[in-house]
Design a protein around this motif. Structure first.
Motif, PDB file in Angstrom:
ATOM      1  N   UNK A  61      -1.132  -7.092  -9.302  1.00 42.67           N
ATOM      2  CA  UNK A  61      -1.082  -6.465  -7.978  1.00 42.67           C
ATOM      3  C   UNK A  61      -1.586  -5.037  -8.095  1.00 42.67           C
ATOM      4  N   UNK A  62      -2.003  -4.485  -6.951  1.00 41.94           N
ATOM      5  CA  UNK A  62      -2.451  -3.097  -6.901  1.00 41.94           C
ATOM      6  C   UNK A  62      -2.367  -2.627  -5.458  1.00 41.94           C
ATOM      7  N   UNK A  63      -2.298  -1.322  -5.228  1.00 40.55           N
ATOM      8  CA  UNK A  63      -2.272  -0.820  -3.850  1.00 40.55           C
ATOM      9  C   UNK A  63      -3.548  -1.219  -3.112  1.00 40.55           C
ATOM     10  N   UNK A  81       0.314  -1.550   2.056  1.00 40.37           N
ATOM     11  CA  UNK A  81      -0.235  -2.840   1.632  1.00 40.37           C
ATOM     12  C   UNK A  81      -0.415  -2.903   0.120  1.00 40.37           C
ATOM     13  N   UNK A  82      -0.268  -4.101  -0.392  1.00 42.06           N
ATOM     14  CA  UNK A  82      -0.449  -4.388  -1.814  1.00 42.06           C
ATOM     15  C   UNK A  82      -1.353  -5.596  -1.956  1.00 42.06           C
ATOM     16  N   UNK A 138      -9.036  -4.075   4.313  1.00 42.27           N
ATOM     17  CA  UNK A 138      -9.592  -2.792   3.879  1.00 42.27           C
ATOM     18  C   UNK A 138     -10.887  -2.470   4.615  1.00 42.27           C
ATOM     19  N   UNK A 139     -11.704  -3.500   4.870  1.00 41.01           N
ATOM     20  CA  UNK A 139     -12.987  -3.331   5.552  1.00 41.01           C
ATOM     21  C   UNK A 139     -13.091  -4.373   6.656  1.00 41.01           C
ATOM     22  N   UNK A 206       8.330  -3.826  -4.789  1.00 36.32           N
ATOM     23  CA  UNK A 206       8.224  -2.913  -3.654  1.00 36.32           C
ATOM     24  C   UNK A 206       8.542  -3.573  -2.308  1.00 36.32           C
ATOM     25  N   UNK A 207       8.752  -4.878  -2.299  1.00 36.77           N
ATOM     26  CA  UNK A 207       8.995  -5.594  -1.038  1.00 36.77           C
ATOM     27  C   UNK A 207      10.466  -5.560  -0.667  1.00 36.77           C
TER      28      UNK A 207
END
Length: 441
Positions: A61-63, A81-82, A138-139, A206-207
């Motif tokens: 996972x990553x930001x 968001x992750x 993100x886009x 983090x959830x």
């Protein structure tokens, strides 16, 4: 043939309405990254050589920066968001990596119990890895002269977040991940990807969601088929995921009927995505494809395998599958002539099992792209099995465009669908209108 530039302009306008941004072709970046139609696919999306054993286990996972985000006192709005990669199992029982995104909402949950979780199964995005829904967060618009991808599902995600509902979005098997082709509208692959996304989200440190959080499923079109299949397969595949409610909008429950409808339509390119996916799942069908598909068809299948919805509308809208076969037969004609194809599509049929929990099936009565009749039949099949079904016929006039007839109900009914699902997440009991089906359109 439909006016392709006009359709493309409409798609771009829709994305801009969501606050989309244009994304140019990326320069060379991480050497482990790949490129699809000029868009760099981050190295995150390349699966490792070995995967965990348990379904739903996080691989990495990553930001994930959201394109539409505002600073807030307690963090970004509408949430943080992750990006996720998690393990799932495909229709052949093989381990597979799936990507997606989890969004922790900034808004408080005011309903009963802990913060709930909704798994959003995206509608048709395409088959190129750049089309993945997690990238669209993100886009929202990718436009570089080689591809057009519109993150139209962002709207439903944000509406859920504003209600304090946590959201996990799946990219499906093979969409985003660079190791294999996306198995478009595959019943089992889609269902497993949705259910394992729930497991992956609950395991994030983090959830705020927990195993006690109520879970809902939300999907329209391809997503409606995935959530419908997930509701059917949950008892056997994911008994730990207890469903409070499932929304299945315009579900492609009978691919034989859907194949006939999309041939020659605005979204004729989806025929190529379907066939590519069938051959990915069942290589034994390849000899049949070789007997029928001509050079133009093979070129189209290869071209479509890296396309998003915008590309397919512009490049293949209105095309007929008769141009792709050596015999001049349509794909539906070929299906009727080949028992192996009939058997494969019969296995993809949704409605043979009783779904877990209450379900809401919505379908536009004028929808001739994902035909209204086969979606209504799903509701009838579930009612006959004793399921708690809320059937919603969306009464809109046909406008002559299959694409508009299909997507208009998505927009007009989305608020009601989210309200119905939020009520289930808040613990409110669901009714059923199965008794009224004989009189329903």
């Amino acid at each position: 043939m439909p006016p392709r530039p006009r359709m493309l302009a409409a798609a771009i306008a829709a994305a801009l309405a969501l606050g989309a941004q244009a994304v140019p072709a990326s320069a060379a970046g991480d050497p482990a990254a790949t490129t699809s139609r000029g868009v760099e696919i981050p190295a995150f999306y390349t699966p490792p050589s070995e995967l965990p054993g348990a379904d739903g286990t996080l691989v990495r996972s990553e930001p994930l920066p959201l394109a539409l985000s505002l600073p807030g006192i307690d963090g970004p709005l509408p949430g943080r968001a992750t990006r996720l990669m998690y393990k799932s199992t495909d229709a052949n029982g093989e381990a597979v990596a799936v990507t997606g995104a989890y969004i922790e909402p900034a808004a408080r949950w005011h309903g009963e119990g802990p913060r709930p979780l909704v798994a959003v199964a995206p509608g048709t995005m395409g088959q190129g890895d750049q089309c993945a829904a997690s990238m669209a967060l993100e886009h929202p618009l990718q436009l570089n002269g080689q591809t057009v991808s519109v993150g139209y599902e962002d709207l439903s995600v944000y509406r859920l977040l504003l209600r304090g509902v946590a959201v996990v979005v799946t990219d499906y098997v093979g969409l985003g991940t660079t190791d294999r082709l996306h198995t478009y509208v595959n019943r089992v692959d889609g269902a497993h990807a949705v259910l394992d996304a729930v497991r992956a989200a609950r395991s994030l440190d983090s959830a705020s969601v927990t195993p006690e959080s109520r879970v809902g499923l939300f999907g329209y079109s391809q997503g409606g088929g995935a959530t419908a299949a997930a509701a059917e397969l949950q008892p056997a595949y994911a008994p730990d995921v207890h469903l409070a409610g499932t929304y299945a909008g315009a579900p492609p429950a009978d691919l034989t009927e859907v194949t006939k409808a999309i041939d020659g339509s605005d979204l004729a390119g989806a025929l190529g995505w379907s066939l590519n996916g069938f051959l990915q799942t069942e290589p034994a069908l390849r000899p049949i494809a070789d007997r029928y598909v001509n050079d133009a068809g093979e070129a189209a299948l290869k071209d479509l395998s890296t396309m998003c919805v915008g590309d397919a509308l512009f490049g293949y809208g209105g095309d007929s599958s008769t141009d792709w076969t050596k015999t001049g037969q349509s794909l539906s004609d070929v299906i009727r002539a080949e028992p192996a194809l009939q058997d494969f599509l019969a296995e993809q049929r949704i409605g043979a099992l009783k779904p877990a929990g209450p379900v809401r099936v919505a379908t536009g009565t004028a929808d001739d792209l994902v035909p209204h009749g086969q979606a209504r039949r799903l509701a009838v099949d579930w009612c006959d099995k004793g399921a708690k079904v809320t059937y919603v016929p969306v009464l809109l006039p046909g406008v002559g465009s299959g694409l508009l007839n299909h997507f208009a109900p998505l927009l007009t009914d989305q608020g009601n669908a989210i309200s119905w699902l939020t009520d289930r997440l808040a613990g409110k009991p669901a009714g059923s209108n199965c008794w009224s089906m004989p009189a329903q359109p």
